[in-house]
Structures are given as structure tokens and as C-alpha cells.
Enzyme design. Sequence first.
Site, mmCIF file in Angstrom:
data_model
loop_
_atom_site.group_PDB
_atom_site.id
_atom_site.type_symbol
_atom_site.label_atom_id
_atom_site.label_comp_id
_atom_site.label_asym_id
_atom_site.label_seq_id
_atom_site.Cartn_x
_atom_site.Cartn_y
_atom_site.Cartn_z
ATOM 1 N N GLU A 147 0.877 -1.192 0.000
ATOM 2 C CA GLU A 147 0.000 0.000 0.000
ATOM 3 C C GLU A 147 0.903 1.228 0.000
ATOM 4 O O GLU A 147 2.054 1.147 0.397
ATOM 5 C CB GLU A 147 -0.832 0.083 1.298
ATOM 6 C CG GLU A 147 -1.798 -1.026 1.551
ATOM 7 C CD GLU A 147 -2.303 -1.003 3.012
ATOM 8 O OE1 GLU A 147 -1.887 -0.112 3.785
ATOM 9 O OE2 GLU A 147 -3.102 -1.880 3.350
ATOM 10 N N LYS A 152 2.312 4.486 1.657
ATOM 11 C CA LYS A 152 2.421 4.990 3.033
ATOM 12 C C LYS A 152 2.117 6.480 2.982
ATOM 13 O O LYS A 152 2.844 7.250 2.358
ATOM 14 C CB LYS A 152 3.824 4.751 3.590
ATOM 15 C CG LYS A 152 3.971 5.201 5.037
ATOM 16 C CD LYS A 152 5.338 4.846 5.568
ATOM 17 C CE LYS A 152 5.552 5.242 7.022
ATOM 18 N NZ LYS A 152 4.581 6.089 7.662
ATOM 19 N N ARG A 204 -1.870 8.655 11.698
ATOM 20 C CA ARG A 204 -2.565 7.376 11.862
ATOM 21 C C ARG A 204 -3.721 7.569 12.844
ATOM 22 O O ARG A 204 -3.511 8.092 13.936
ATOM 23 C CB ARG A 204 -1.570 6.347 12.423
ATOM 24 C CG ARG A 204 -2.153 4.979 12.708
ATOM 25 C CD ARG A 204 -2.105 4.103 11.486
ATOM 26 N NE ARG A 204 -2.595 2.762 11.755
ATOM 27 C CZ ARG A 204 -1.846 1.742 12.160
ATOM 28 N NH1 ARG A 204 -0.551 1.921 12.380
ATOM 29 N NH2 ARG A 204 -2.386 0.547 12.338
ATOM 30 N N GLU A 247 -5.631 6.719 7.713
ATOM 31 C CA GLU A 247 -4.765 7.884 7.807
ATOM 32 C C GLU A 247 -5.629 9.142 7.752
ATOM 33 O O GLU A 247 -6.448 9.294 6.837
ATOM 34 C CB GLU A 247 -3.783 7.880 6.635
ATOM 35 C CG GLU A 247 -2.572 8.761 6.843
ATOM 36 C CD GLU A 247 -1.468 8.051 7.633
ATOM 37 O OE1 GLU A 247 -1.682 6.873 8.028
ATOM 38 O OE2 GLU A 247 -0.414 8.667 7.852
ATOM 39 N N LYS A 282 7.223 -0.950 7.172
ATOM 40 C CA LYS A 282 7.128 0.353 6.510
ATOM 41 C C LYS A 282 8.416 0.536 5.729
ATOM 42 O O LYS A 282 9.498 0.156 6.177
ATOM 43 C CB LYS A 282 6.908 1.482 7.512
ATOM 44 C CG LYS A 282 7.896 1.565 8.646
ATOM 45 C CD LYS A 282 7.474 2.647 9.634
ATOM 46 C CE LYS A 282 8.331 2.594 10.889
ATOM 47 N NZ LYS A 282 7.839 3.498 11.922
#
Lengths: 337, 530
Positions: free
Chosen positions: B224, B226, B231, B271, B400
Site C-alpha cells: 500500500e 504509506k 494514523r 490515515e 514500513k
Amino acid sequence: MARADQKFGWLELRPGGLYCAPADIYIDPGRGVPNAIITHGHADHARPGHGKVLATAETLAIMGVRYPADTPETQALAYGERITIGGVHIWLAPAGHVLGSAQVALEYGGERIVVSGDYKRRPDPTAAAFEVIKCDLFITEATFALPVFRHPPAEQEVQKLLTSIAQFPEQAHVLGVYGLGKCQRMLSLVREAGFEEPIYLHGALIKLTELYQGFGFDFGDVRPVAGTDKAELATALIFAPPSAIQDKWSRRFQNPRTAVASGWMRVRARARQRGAELPLVISDHADWDELLMTCKETGAEEVWITHGREDALAHALIAAGQRAHPLCIAGREEEAA
Amino acid sequence: MQVFASLLDALAFTPSRNAKLRLIGDYLRTTPDPARGYALAALTGALSFSGAKSAVIRGLVAERVDPDLFAMSYDYVGDLAETVALIWPEHPRNAPPPTIDTVVDELSAASRAEVPRLLEAWLDVLDADGRWALLKLATGGLRVGVSARLAKVALADAFDKEAAEIEEIWHGLEPPYPTLFDWLEGNGSMPDPGAGAGFRPVMLANPLDEAAIDKLDPSTYRAEWKWDGVRVQAVSRNGEQRLYTRTGDDISGSFPDVVAGFDFNGVIDGELLVRGEGKPGIDGLVPVAAFSALQKRLGRKRPSVKLQQASPGMIRAYDMLFDGDEDVRGGTFDERRARLEAWGTTAPDVFDISPLVPFASWAELIEIRAGARADGIEGLMLKLGAAPYTAGRPQGPWFKWKRAPLTLDLVVMYAQRGHGRRSSYFSDYTFGAWTGDDTLVPVGKAYSGFTDKELAALDKWVRANTTDRFGPVRQVAPGLVFEVAFDAAQRSTRHKSGVALRFPRIKRIRWDKPIEEADRLETVLALADG
């Protein structure tokens, strides 16, 4: 300044400091003079370069350690022992500040003036207790002359240190203390609180501590930091001058907890500035309440205020009905607070 | 109250996180109920009292202290609560000091008019540290460097539990938390978090070790984007709506425009972003504004309608914890993803769905990542398709993978001492770029993981080149260049330079580089303008 025929005119402020003309003698002069009375051994009161020095035997000994190359003529005066110079009767009385610290009492022409030097009213195992002397003019210090400065009991502050040592036993504790007075008072207080492990001293604290020991004080097992191996210091209690904590010197300790013992620790911003994780509010000066109480107890009709927060104390004394005004003596620093 | 005061006092002066954890943990283990429960509530920000404003405290002290002396003292101390705590006249005390539970109970029950007399009576029987703690507690904002999260971690550590377990049940609990302490001490079962709109602890990713990427099977991972936002967890259950940060702070009040759109039932992970303007962003998604727009909104507890319209919030969803009333955290990422996408077709307008980034091999993904410079993207996330949603930071399922950082050569301008073990070293640095008239303007500040050897060399250099001192900060003569890495440069009106660096860190000390060859401000601004 006032002339000799005016009230208290026989004590005046000169560029060198407080000067008593009929006796031709200065009190705690800021520069070398022919004749000086020294109240105590801190560097902002006891300077080298005088011709003749009058002080307690302890103060003379301290000056000898601090200025080994300075060799004035000296005269030791015990507390309460009177001498007369130029018609001025002079004696010294305990000030409770550090070992040998004295107030200077002067009598002339029917007037009595007491110069306090630095003083405190709390008990201190390493300094003779302050004695109140009735006088006409009292010249007081004013280091902590703001009502926010009210020192808590020293025993309670020492307990903070011992609690931290118990709570963080794997860390060294480095305590910042001034070399003359605070260091030895803290050694005594920590021992009185029951701490029996060795205490390690930074090199700058050793000579004066030995001098106290020479006067009969017992501080238990005291050792120099220098020459002690790192593993032994890793969990120890170490005393150092406050400036050493933020200096390269402190790097020899792995992850220390840093404490500082000083009256300035009462104010958080000051404590942070000094890098103290454990600020201990322990002072060798009178706090606000004690300054007011002392000025009142002397019965003085007039109070002169030196080095510190003169404005606040003058304001409070005037409000309480005493005559008071600031006396600006140059060259005073924050030492041994 | 005195024990709590000692704790606050110790916390305020202790910079080390581990030492703070121990101070709080020891207190919570050894203090009886309900005092420790109220202390925990104070540390986690769960208490607030409306009647104890600073004007009330000024009024109280004015009745007791000469105004000139108070003014001189306040001027010297600089903090109202501290000045009042120190200056409050002391008399021999007959009454014992109040306990923290008395203070909390009585303040909560008191009317606005009753608060001043309550405070006055307590100030009369507490010592200086106690008075300080009382005033901090009553006026809100302890400011002792302890976040709600840290307090919960300390609580978990003290009783050998996981912080995630505390987080899971936290929002169903009320001070002084009797059922919580019963469970922690083995005298009761784990409290039931219930069906309310409580926060659920989030799953976090580890940084990807690029060198080891070939050990992972690309077919088992999903990628995905970032996003460069915040968050959040969006909760809407049984008619109650909440927006939480990843540490469980409730920020619903700062984003009424977002929460008003929570017309759904469930718990969504995503997010928080601010909608931008202009052409669609990557993958045809709604364009996203720069992080500074979001930062501005985060700082407002009650944003104006104008600000809400100028910087509208939205949530880009990427996971689902509750589908309606069903807890789906035990299902695989792929299963949750299917539910999320199905939900997305009818989701409220404040949401969109963060798309998967298709790829066949690591080589292809590496290329995609290198090309990803669009606004609002920080890099990629890798998530194991077969992994359940596990609170905390488990090793392996989520990575990440930030895009390669940008770098600039910047001139050291100020140095500041570190804390704890580093308190004698200069370890925090401010650096600047050259302007048109050849002066330096600061563009960022960073603390870096220097080696001890580098730190010692830098320290020596700072001491030798100091030109001025401001408390713990030294100004140094221009003479040393750092290679500074950062994730992005953004325009900023808060900084004199007009630009702010995101996540700056010192990559290398360039002892070799002449300062004249360091980067110029126009280069930094060009990076901000893309």
C-alpha cells in the site's frame, strides 16, 4: 556617604568595600587593603592581597588553603573575644554560615553596628549557631530575599537523595556541592541520615574537607574519585562541584543521576539550568522568613542591605516599620548559596 | 497528596524514559486505592475541573501576599502556579494535608463559587511541593513530561502485563479504576471493554531492512502507499462516534467535520489527511494537502468553521477492526481487506479506501517506490496477507518502507546539550542554509545517533568554536557542515527560513567540506515546491 559626625558616619562605603575610618579597617574588602576583617572563607568575602587580616582561626586556616602564596600578617580572634582599635571596640560572633563564619560587631561613640556577613539560622553540624546581637544598625545579606525562598527542612531534602539511591541502586549519584561549607555539611547530613557506604570526592573538594577533618569533624569513609576504578564508581555516591556535573569530568560515570544541593534549587527553572535531576533545596543562607525575623530580633533602628535582592527586603522591612535601604557593594557573586 | 506531589516533582526533573517508568511503576504498586487510581487518571489526562482557573488562583494569593512582593517574585520565578506554591504563607498546621482522592472528589463535586475556598483551605495545610502539585492538578496540564501512553506502559510494566492489554480495556474504565487494579493484582477478572466507542490498540509496522528483502516471498505480501498524515482509528458503535490517534488520544473535538460524517457501524484504521485542491492525486484519489495543513488543524482544540472549510479533514482507510459489531481482528489481512473494500462501496464521504499497489516482484516494487514522489506519499507499506491484526509491533507481518530520503549539506549554527548520559555532550544541533546575501538562516534541528567517538570530536569542536551562550545553547562560528537527511521539505510560515524539513536527521559529519559549498536556501525552497 555619611560623614563621621552623622549617625553611623564612622562606617562608610568606599570603592574597596565597607570601611571603618576610626579603626582604619575594611570588612570583607573586594580588593587588597592594608587592614581587613574577614567574615568567612568564601572567595567573594575573603580575597588575597591584604596587609593584615583579622578573622577567626578557622577562617584564617581556610584562607591559607585557598591562597597558599598569600602571606598577610594575621590575627585570630575567638568568638566573643574583644579588641579595641582606634577607639572602636570589635568582636566576632557566630554567623552559622560555614566553619569559622562570623558576624562583626563594632561599637563606637555609643553606637553599635553589626555586619552579618553571610548567615543562616538553621542548625548545621559543621558551623557554630548564629547568635543574635542587639544593635543600632544591622547590615544584612540578602541572597534569598524573595518570599518564594523558604527552605524546607534539610533532613527532608537529604531523604530525597537516599530514596533515589534506594530506587536506582544500579546508577551512580553525583551530588553537586560547593567546596567550602556545603560539601562538609552534606557529608554530615548524609551520615546522620544513616548512609554508611563510602562517599567519593572530586579532587577540588578534598583539601577543604581534610581541613574540616583537622578541626575534628568525622565524615566516615571518604575517598577520592581519582584513582578509583570505574566499576567501583558505577553505583557510588559522588560529591563534585556543581560545575563539574555539566563538564567533561562527569563522563567517567555511566548514566549517573545528578543531584544539586543549593538554595537556588527551590526554583524549577534554576534547577533545570543546572542540569539537576534531583534538586535538593539545602542552603547555607537565611531564607526569607529568617531574614525578616533576624532583622527584627536585632532590634536595629536601621538596616542596610547588601548583595542579593535588596529591593524586596527593603520593601518588606519598611512596611514592617524599620528604616532600611540597599547598599550596593560591587563584586559580589553567587557563591556557596 | 504529598506522595503524589513527590512523584510529580521527581517526574518533572527526570529526563530518562526508563527512570520515569520506574518512578510511576513503583508509585502505582505501593500506593493504596483509590489514591493511585486518581493519580493514574491525572497522569493520563482523564481529570478536568472547570472552576480552578488561573484568575481564581491570582485572587487567592492577592488576599494573602503584598502585591509588590508578589510581582517581584512572579517576575523572578516566571510561572504562576509555582510562584503561588512557593510564596503562600506558612503557619503551623493543625489539619493533616488532604489525600489526592479527597481533592479529586471535592473539586469534582464543588460548584464554581465553592472552588476558591476549597483550594485556599488545602493550600494552608500542604507544603510547597504539595501546593505546586495541587495547583497543577486543579488547573489541568501537569506538564511533567509524561504522556498518557507512557503512564499506561508504566502501569503494564509494574504489574507484568502488556501495554496493549491495558489499551484494549482502557476506554471502558472510570477513575479511580477499582476493577483495573483488582485484575492487575490478581483479585479479579480482566474488565470487559464492552460495546462502547472505546479505542482498540493498533498494529504497528517495523522498518524494512532492504538488504533482507529477498528473504521475503513477494506473493505473500500486499503493498500500500504509506501516507504522510496521522494514523487514526475511527470508531462508530451504538450511536457513539470517536476519532483517536494511534496512542489512544481522543481528537474528536479537533475534527468535528470528520466525526460528523461517521455514519457507519464499526472500527476503521486509516490515515487522517487534509483534502487538497487541483487535479486528482496518485491512482486518481482525492488530492492531499501538505502536512503543514494537517498540523495546523491538530493544534486546534476547537477549530473555526473557516479553518474546517479551508482545510477539510478526511480519512483514507486501510484496515478494519470491527465490521459492525463483529470483531474481525482475528481474521487475515486478506479477509479484512475484502470486508473493507465491500464496506468502501457504501462508506460515508469522509472516507476513501487506500488502494493496494499491485506488483509481481521485489524488483518491480523497488522501481515503483523510487518513482513515488507525489504529494502526501512517504513510501510504501508491506503487509502479510495471512496475518491477523495484532496489537503492538509484532516482528514480520507489517513493514514500513519509506522512500529514499533527500539530503542537503547544511552549516552548523547552534549546539545544545543532551540529557542523562549525554548531559555533558553537545548532541542536538541546529543547522542552516545560505541566503542570497550570504548569511545563514536556520532550516532545521536534529538530534542524532552519533557514535561516542564522533560525539566527542563534535563536542570538542563546539567548545573550541563557541561565540555566544544562551542557557544550555551555544552559538558557534560557521565552520562545520552536516549532511542532513530528511523525508520532505515543506513551505512553512512558522519558520524564518520559510521552509520546514520533515524528520531531519544528521547522516554524516562533513569535516572535509568547506562551508561555502553548503546548500543555499533557494535549493531547499525548490525541494519544497517539488
